[in-house]
Scaffold this motif. Structure first.
Motif, PDB file in Angstrom:
ATOM      1  N   UNK A  17       0.835  -1.204   0.000  1.00 22.77           N
ATOM      2  CA  UNK A  17       0.000   0.000   0.000  1.00 22.77           C
ATOM      3  C   UNK A  17       0.872   1.257   0.000  1.00 22.77           C
ATOM      4  N   UNK A  18       1.939   1.250   0.786  1.00 21.65           N
ATOM      5  CA  UNK A  18       2.836   2.411   0.834  1.00 21.65           C
ATOM      6  C   UNK A  18       3.489   2.683  -0.510  1.00 21.65           C
ATOM      7  N   UNK A  19       3.682   1.623  -1.290  1.00 18.57           N
ATOM      8  CA  UNK A  19       4.280   1.774  -2.618  1.00 18.57           C
ATOM      9  C   UNK A  19       3.284   2.313  -3.639  1.00 18.57           C
ATOM     10  N   UNK A  20       2.027   2.462  -3.234  1.00 22.46           N
ATOM     11  CA  UNK A  20       1.007   2.928  -4.157  1.00 22.46           C
ATOM     12  C   UNK A  20       0.537   1.857  -5.120  1.00 22.46           C
ATOM     13  N   UNK A  21       0.840   0.607  -4.805  1.00 23.33           N
ATOM     14  CA  UNK A  21       0.454  -0.498  -5.679  1.00 23.33           C
ATOM     15  C   UNK A  21      -0.988  -0.935  -5.462  1.00 23.33           C
ATOM     16  N   UNK A  22      -1.585  -0.505  -4.353  1.00 22.60           N
ATOM     17  CA  UNK A  22      -2.993  -0.805  -4.071  1.00 22.60           C
ATOM     18  C   UNK A  22      -3.473   0.124  -2.976  1.00 22.60           C
ATOM     19  N   UNK A  23      -4.777   0.367  -2.929  1.00 14.96           N
ATOM     20  CA  UNK A  23      -5.369   1.149  -1.845  1.00 14.96           C
ATOM     21  C   UNK A  23      -5.678   0.270  -0.642  1.00 14.96           C
ATOM     22  N   UNK A  24      -5.950  -1.010  -0.910  1.00 11.71           N
ATOM     23  CA  UNK A  24      -6.215  -1.990   0.135  1.00 11.71           C
ATOM     24  C   UNK A  24      -5.498  -3.273  -0.233  1.00 11.71           C
ATOM     25  N   UNK A  25      -4.954  -3.956   0.760  1.00 12.32           N
ATOM     26  CA  UNK A  25      -4.263  -5.218   0.470  1.00 12.32           C
ATOM     27  C   UNK A  25      -4.377  -6.165   1.651  1.00 12.32           C
ATOM     28  N   UNK A  26      -4.805  -7.379   1.349  1.00 12.60           N
ATOM     29  CA  UNK A  26      -4.828  -8.452   2.345  1.00 12.60           C
ATOM     30  C   UNK A  26      -3.911  -9.564   1.865  1.00 12.60           C
ATOM     31  N   UNK A  27      -3.143 -10.080   2.804  1.00  8.94           N
ATOM     32  CA  UNK A  27      -2.183 -11.141   2.488  1.00  8.94           C
ATOM     33  C   UNK A  27      -2.474 -12.350   3.360  1.00  8.94           C
ATOM     34  N   UNK A  28      -2.465 -13.549   2.769  1.00  8.34           N
ATOM     35  CA  UNK A  28      -2.537 -14.770   3.554  1.00  8.34           C
ATOM     36  C   UNK A  28      -1.279 -15.588   3.317  1.00  8.34           C
ATOM     37  N   UNK A  29      -0.674 -16.060   4.415  1.00  5.91           N
ATOM     38  CA  UNK A  29       0.463 -16.972   4.354  1.00  5.91           C
ATOM     39  C   UNK A  29       0.076 -18.216   5.134  1.00  5.91           C
ATOM     40  N   UNK A  30       0.365 -19.401   4.585  1.00  7.84           N
ATOM     41  CA  UNK A  30       0.048 -20.653   5.283  1.00  7.84           C
ATOM     42  C   UNK A  30       1.307 -21.495   5.435  1.00  7.84           C
ATOM     43  N   UNK A  31       1.364 -22.242   6.537  1.00  9.33           N
ATOM     44  CA  UNK A  31       2.538 -23.056   6.860  1.00  9.33           C
ATOM     45  C   UNK A  31       2.126 -24.466   7.272  1.00  9.33           C
ATOM     46  N   UNK A  32       3.084 -25.390   7.148  1.00 13.24           N
ATOM     47  CA  UNK A  32       2.960 -26.736   7.709  1.00 13.24           C
ATOM     48  C   UNK A  32       3.982 -26.873   8.819  1.00 13.24           C
ATOM     49  N   UNK A  33       3.636 -27.520   9.900  1.00 12.67           N
ATOM     50  CA  UNK A  33       4.551 -27.658  11.024  1.00 12.67           C
ATOM     51  C   UNK A  33       5.827 -28.382  10.588  1.00 12.67           C
ATOM     52  N   UNK A  34       6.945 -27.817  10.975  1.00 10.16           N
ATOM     53  CA  UNK A  34       8.237 -28.429  10.660  1.00 10.16           C
ATOM     54  C   UNK A  34       8.757 -28.109   9.277  1.00 10.16           C
ATOM     55  N   UNK A  35       8.007 -27.335   8.490  1.00 12.32           N
ATOM     56  CA  UNK A  35       8.412 -26.974   7.132  1.00 12.32           C
ATOM     57  C   UNK A  35       8.692 -25.477   7.103  1.00 12.32           C
ATOM     58  N   UNK A  36       9.813 -25.079   6.521  1.00 14.88           N
ATOM     59  CA  UNK A  36      10.215 -23.674   6.555  1.00 14.88           C
ATOM     60  C   UNK A  36       9.457 -22.820   5.549  1.00 14.88           C
ATOM     61  N   UNK A  37       9.377 -23.253   4.313  1.00 17.02           N
ATOM     62  CA  UNK A  37       8.751 -22.431   3.282  1.00 17.02           C
ATOM     63  C   UNK A  37       7.230 -22.466   3.419  1.00 17.02           C
TER      64      UNK A  37
END
Length: 389
Positions: A292-312
């Motif tokens: 948003x600060x970069x002016x790339x969007x007025x609103x932005x939602x991000x989702x990140x998901x993980x598996x236990x024991x996995x880094x990426x």
């Protein structure tokens, strides 16, 4: 199209926030003595007692009763007439070591095993959300931004002694009217504050409107139709753990975006940064704010998901709700080029082993530019723009 949206905040004397504070105080002491501590600390408070439990693996030597009593004292519960006394309340403790099955996955990520390289894995599975929008200078939704500021002002007036009848427990709530997704006015304000039994409702109402609401909310957002609900039950003498049981992690919407964005469900307080419930939520806010600060969007939602024991991360989603200057898919690819979202990288880049978490236990974890937390920096704007060229 007109619509209303409401968010709430609570003061540090609210029973749930008191428990968040206790959990963060235990975490801070562990990290102060041993930065590699593994901490999952929960607290429970009721009339006359605080219980601390959880799983902690650390080299730190902890005096749990003293940590708890100081945390409660600093909030302001230091005498019986407030309904809770830090010096006489019972403190119970039951703490175990972190499960070796969990520790195994965190100590060495799945990707590292047999590779000769080293990385830590996520401390649990789950999904975390981050959000930013251009409604306020700190790029937070307006309802939660003003709700936090009102609650914080309430605490400031109590602690300074300006309003001697105030007590530690309190709540605020702000309803904002939107017109075509633009905030245009404050429709209603709710303030409930614990108070001395002798003060009149008229005095509380006058002070809350004049010294709290009008001190915080710009006059152009208030009008003759704005409704004020001040201690709407008419009495709020019994508060804190005497009025309601408290529990760590029960104010996760207050801690984040006031319901304006989705939430993965995990709380932050009392968890060391190997727990992605905490670290990845901070990282997601960092990413969304930079977009948003970069002016790339007025609103932005991000989702990140993980598996236990996995880094990426197992998945990454970017949603700009139709406000993006480029496609959400292009933004997601740019995010993965600019940000390393593995737990160890998040901890390193955001300095999560080197901060005090206790100040975050009230008035939100996001938008806290007053605390100069690393996930509020807009330091990846140029990198994102370059990645999209």
């Amino acid at each position: 199209m007109k619509r209303l949206f409401t968010s709430e905040s609570v003061t540090e004397g609210h029973p749930d926030k008191l428990c968040d504070r206790v959990s963060e105080a235990v975490l801070d002491e562990c990290m102060k003595q041993d930065k590699m501590s593994r901490v999952a600390c929960e607290a429970f408070a009721a009339t006359g007692m605080v219980a601390v439990c959880g799983e902690i693996s650390t080299k730190a030597v902890l005096d749990i009763p003293e940590i708890v009593r100081k945390a409660v004292r600093d909030v302001g519960y230091d005498r019986a007439k407030y309904g809770f006394d830090c010096d006489t309340c019972a403190v119970l403790s039951t703490i175990n070591h972190q499960s070796p099955d969990i520790a195994m996955g965190v100590d060495e990520a799945l990707e590292s095993r047999g590779s000769g390289e080293f990385d830590i894995g996520a401390g649990d599975q789950g999904m975390m959300f981050g959000y930013a929008c251009d409604e306020t200078p700190e790029l937070m939704p307006m309802p939660i931004s003003y709700a936090h500021k009102l609650a914080k002002k309430l605490a400031e007036l109590r602690k300074s002694g300006e309003l001697t009848y105030l007590r530690p427990d309190g709540k605020s709530q702000v309803t904002v009217q939107y017109d075509c997704d633009k905030p245009v006015r404050i429709d209603s304000v709710v303030i409930s504050t614990q108070h001395d039994p002798e003060v009149s409702q008229e005095t509380i109402r006058r002070d809350m409107i004049e010294k709290v609401v009008r001190d915080i909310i710009p006059p152009e957002l208030l009008d003759n139709d704005t409704v004020y609900y001040i201690n709407p039950t008419g009495r709020f003498v019994i508060g804190g753990p005497q009025g309601d049981c408290g529990l760590t992690g029960r104010k996760i919407i207050v801690d984040t975006y006031g319901g304006y964005s989705r939430h993965g469900g995990g709380c932050f307080s009392g968890k060391d940064p190997t727990k992605v419930d905490r670290s990845a939520a901070y990282a997601a806010r960092h990413v969304a704010k930079n977009i948003v600060a970069a002016g790339l969007a007025k609103r932005c939602e991000l989702q990140i998901a993980y598996a236990i024991g996995v880094a990426k991360p197992v998945s990454l989603m970017v949603d700009t709700f139709g406000t993006g200057k480029v496609s959400d898919e292009a933004l997601a690819k740019a995010v993965l080029r600019v940000f390393d979202l593995r737990p160890a990288a998040i901890i390193r880049e955001l300095g999560l082993r080197d901060i005090s978490y206790l100040p975050l236990s009230a008035y939100g974890h996001m938008g806290r530019e007053d605390l100069k937390v690393s996930w509020e920096k807009t330091d990846r704007v140029e990198a994102l723009l370059d990645a999209l060229k």
